[in-house]
Design an enzyme around this catalytic site. Sequence first.
Site, PDB file in Angstrom:
ATOM      1  N   ARG A   1      42.660 -86.385   6.666  1.00  0.00           N
ATOM      2  CA  ARG A   1      41.377 -86.164   7.345  1.00  0.00           C
ATOM      3  C   ARG A   1      41.167 -84.675   7.589  1.00  0.00           C
ATOM      4  O   ARG A   1      40.080 -84.151   7.345  1.00  0.00           O
ATOM      5  CB  ARG A   1      41.372 -86.943   8.669  1.00  0.00           C
ATOM      6  CG  ARG A   1      40.067 -86.832   9.457  1.00  0.00           C
ATOM      7  CD  ARG A   1      40.122 -87.702  10.701  1.00  0.00           C
ATOM      8  NE  ARG A   1      38.970 -87.550  11.570  1.00  0.00           N
ATOM      9  CZ  ARG A   1      37.826 -88.229  11.460  1.00  0.00           C
ATOM     10  NH1 ARG A   1      37.671 -89.111  10.489  1.00  0.00           N
ATOM     11  NH2 ARG A   1      36.835 -88.021  12.293  1.00  0.00           N
TER      12      ARG A   1
ATOM     13  N   ASN B   1      34.783 -81.742  11.427  1.00  0.00           N
ATOM     14  CA  ASN B   1      33.504 -82.277  11.884  1.00  0.00           C
ATOM     15  C   ASN B   1      33.328 -82.241  13.404  1.00  0.00           C
ATOM     16  O   ASN B   1      32.411 -82.841  13.942  1.00  0.00           O
ATOM     17  CB  ASN B   1      33.307 -83.707  11.367  1.00  0.00           C
ATOM     18  CG  ASN B   1      31.849 -84.008  11.056  1.00  0.00           C
ATOM     19  OD1 ASN B   1      31.092 -83.122  10.676  1.00  0.00           O
ATOM     20  ND2 ASN B   1      31.452 -85.261  11.198  1.00  0.00           N
TER      21      ASN B   1
ATOM     22  N   TYR C   1      28.677 -84.350  19.082  1.00  0.00           N
ATOM     23  CA  TYR C   1      29.665 -83.356  18.684  1.00  0.00           C
ATOM     24  C   TYR C   1      29.122 -82.430  17.594  1.00  0.00           C
ATOM     25  O   TYR C   1      28.112 -82.721  16.979  1.00  0.00           O
ATOM     26  CB  TYR C   1      30.971 -84.025  18.241  1.00  0.00           C
ATOM     27  CG  TYR C   1      30.792 -85.197  17.313  1.00  0.00           C
ATOM     28  CD1 TYR C   1      30.779 -86.503  17.814  1.00  0.00           C
ATOM     29  CD2 TYR C   1      30.635 -85.026  15.943  1.00  0.00           C
ATOM     30  CE1 TYR C   1      30.615 -87.584  16.975  1.00  0.00           C
ATOM     31  CE2 TYR C   1      30.469 -86.107  15.097  1.00  0.00           C
ATOM     32  CZ  TYR C   1      30.458 -87.381  15.616  1.00  0.00           C
ATOM     33  OH  TYR C   1      30.291 -88.458  14.780  1.00  0.00           O
TER      34      TYR C   1
ATOM     35  N   GLU D   1      27.049 -92.372   6.472  1.00  0.00           N
ATOM     36  CA  GLU D   1      28.323 -93.008   6.769  1.00  0.00           C
ATOM     37  C   GLU D   1      28.311 -94.372   6.086  1.00  0.00           C
ATOM     38  O   GLU D   1      27.438 -95.193   6.381  1.00  0.00           O
ATOM     39  CB  GLU D   1      28.433 -93.173   8.289  1.00  0.00           C
ATOM     40  CG  GLU D   1      29.757 -93.661   8.784  1.00  0.00           C
ATOM     41  CD  GLU D   1      30.766 -92.531   8.989  1.00  0.00           C
ATOM     42  OE1 GLU D   1      30.458 -91.557   9.684  1.00  0.00           O
ATOM     43  OE2 GLU D   1      31.883 -92.663   8.453  1.00  0.00           O
TER      44      GLU D   1
ATOM     45  N   TYR E   1      39.756 -92.861  14.766  1.00  0.00           N
ATOM     46  CA  TYR E   1      39.377 -92.700  16.164  1.00  0.00           C
ATOM     47  C   TYR E   1      40.439 -93.170  17.148  1.00  0.00           C
ATOM     48  O   TYR E   1      40.252 -93.092  18.346  1.00  0.00           O
ATOM     49  CB  TYR E   1      38.049 -93.413  16.447  1.00  0.00           C
ATOM     50  CG  TYR E   1      36.851 -92.729  15.812  1.00  0.00           C
ATOM     51  CD1 TYR E   1      35.607 -93.342  15.834  1.00  0.00           C
ATOM     52  CD2 TYR E   1      36.950 -91.499  15.193  1.00  0.00           C
ATOM     53  CE1 TYR E   1      34.504 -92.748  15.250  1.00  0.00           C
ATOM     54  CE2 TYR E   1      35.861 -90.880  14.610  1.00  0.00           C
ATOM     55  CZ  TYR E   1      34.635 -91.509  14.641  1.00  0.00           C
ATOM     56  OH  TYR E   1      33.543 -90.917  14.061  1.00  0.00           O
TER      57      TYR E   1
END
Lengths: 343, 315
Positions: free
Chosen positions: B67, B74, B168, B182, B292
């Site tokens: 990631r 991100n 964010y 997404e 997450y």
Amino acid sequence: MTGSCGLVEREMQVNEPVLMPRLSRVAVCGGTHGNELSGVYLVRKTLKTEKRKEDREMVSVQMVLSNPRAVQQCRRYVDTDLNRCFTHAMLNGPISEGAPYEIIRSRELNAMLGPKGSRAAVDLLCDLHNTTANMGLCFIAYSDSDWICLHIFKYLQKHMPDTPMRFIHFDVSNKESYSLDSIGKHGFAMEVGPQPHGCVKSNIYTAMKEGVQHMLDWVGYFNSGCVFEGGFVDVFTMVKNIDYPRDEDTRNITATIHPCLQDRDFCLLHPGDPLFQTFSGETLTYKGNEPLYPFFINECAYYEKGIAVSLARKKCITIPSIWLTTEEEERVSEQSFASEEQE
Amino acid sequence: MSSGNNNNAARIDAARRVAIFGGTHGNEMSGVTLVNLWMQNSAEIQRKEVDIEPFITNPKAVEKCVRYVDTDLNRAFTQENLSVTGGDELPYEVLRAQEINRMFGPKGTPEAYDVIFDLHNTTSNMGCTLILESSKDAFNLQMMNYIKKAFAPASCLVLLNEHPLLKYSTSRSVAKHPVGLEVGPQPQGVLRSNIFEAMRVILKHALDFIELFNEGMEFPPCTVEVFRVLERMDYPRDANGNIIAMVHPNLQDCDWEPLNPGDPMFQTFDGKSIHYQGSTTVYPTFINEAAYYEKQQAFVTTRRETLVANAIRKA
């Protein structure tokens, strides 16, 4: 449960059961790949709870977190794939100071649960894994004649009828066997999917938990002297792997598993069936000359190993009844084991 | 809101500079693959009178198929990160954010790119989702309305994250009109053909919209159904911070479906159910996203809203 064979051999049921020694030590390993979380959580959870009722069934069960550093980072491995480090050569060869973490760890596990090939090794080792492929619950073993593993599989099939279950055989000699489960006198990997790596899906966790529970129940019954009737088991023997089509220069993949094949693990693949779809939309077909059963379809971790799909032949094997050996017989067999070791 | 009256259409500059970001998370394979494809051959993404640049935002993470290397790219486009000095001492992704801000921003200035599409995958069963950062961005709302209609009968939903605390700083936020794509469910590191194709089609519609807009087409006022982010729900944890329950089987894969007070939400490892204690029905999404777990998020709750977008026309 019967296999898919048409012919039933009546004589099988009358045969003497094969006698096998007690399974005194069982190891259940999770987190061999640090991001395959069902096994991680199962081992952690069980490590926290009360001691199991081992004494009654005369078995000790060890729960082991195989690759703690990879678990902590939620990665498959830190330096190298731990589940390829268990060949005799890798366990016993010379080791340098800067050796990869997993090489060092594999030797620790071998000392704890083995040594591989010796009398001190655990009797049964079940190694817990997840896959992104739609494989249901699979046993993966090096032998198609290890009656302990096959009977455990048959028992699970009977007690978990709603869970799709298959027995996969990798025809690899003991000398070349490379995975953690080869440490035990009997061993297999329990592979459950589909689950993304780094995720815990409740249905997948529950299936694995039940599978392990039934396995331990079986061991208890076996050790108490139950006879387990023989029967038939369908076994999928790995034949070959197929890699993705790749760009000659960059080695990047140029196609992906065809939508008609995606998620269709263990559905027979015939020559001419769609296999890959290129990024420009072209269909590439399976070019083999016999129909085979695909599995590990689009397993994430296998991109780097050059495997898009594995292919197997199915056969129906007959397994004998088995029964616990008596103490007298066990002593006799131990003596012959000892003299074999000396040779 | 009267329709068909040209004077009411908001005048918005034509979109002349557009970027398509892939690999913001290096193991989200649809975007990585599409952008690499288009960097080799961009015919499919070309449109009249607009520059469309495909770009791999986090090449090191892509190369390792992770990631991120040091920190989540991100989340890295904060004003603080974009202005901090420190050279090589800084985390890789902070340096990368600064470079992307120079190339495609600077964020918040007239020089910034008009539109950036940021391609993502999720392990959640979200289907095709467009992510919107502002309910006031008429251009984006009209684009999303266009995409939804063009993609129908297949579903493409809109997630609005305007929450002051949960919002964010995304890589796409350097642009005037940031658009997140997404698509899931897809495991990290895996490329599934249906997911790949869906993302490709959505992007095609998005670029068609831009071309039509740039040609002078007026888009009449429209309404867009969105799911507005309400709150983040973490897994139940013990005193040491370890997760003690999983997403309940009744909730798993049920993104966008109503979660009512009292419905099962989590299941402990022993099989006990934990129920949703909220006072109203919510619509959960990002259910069981693998990335997450470390961000303390099992899912987010949303509520359904209908936004109204002004008519728009090229300035």
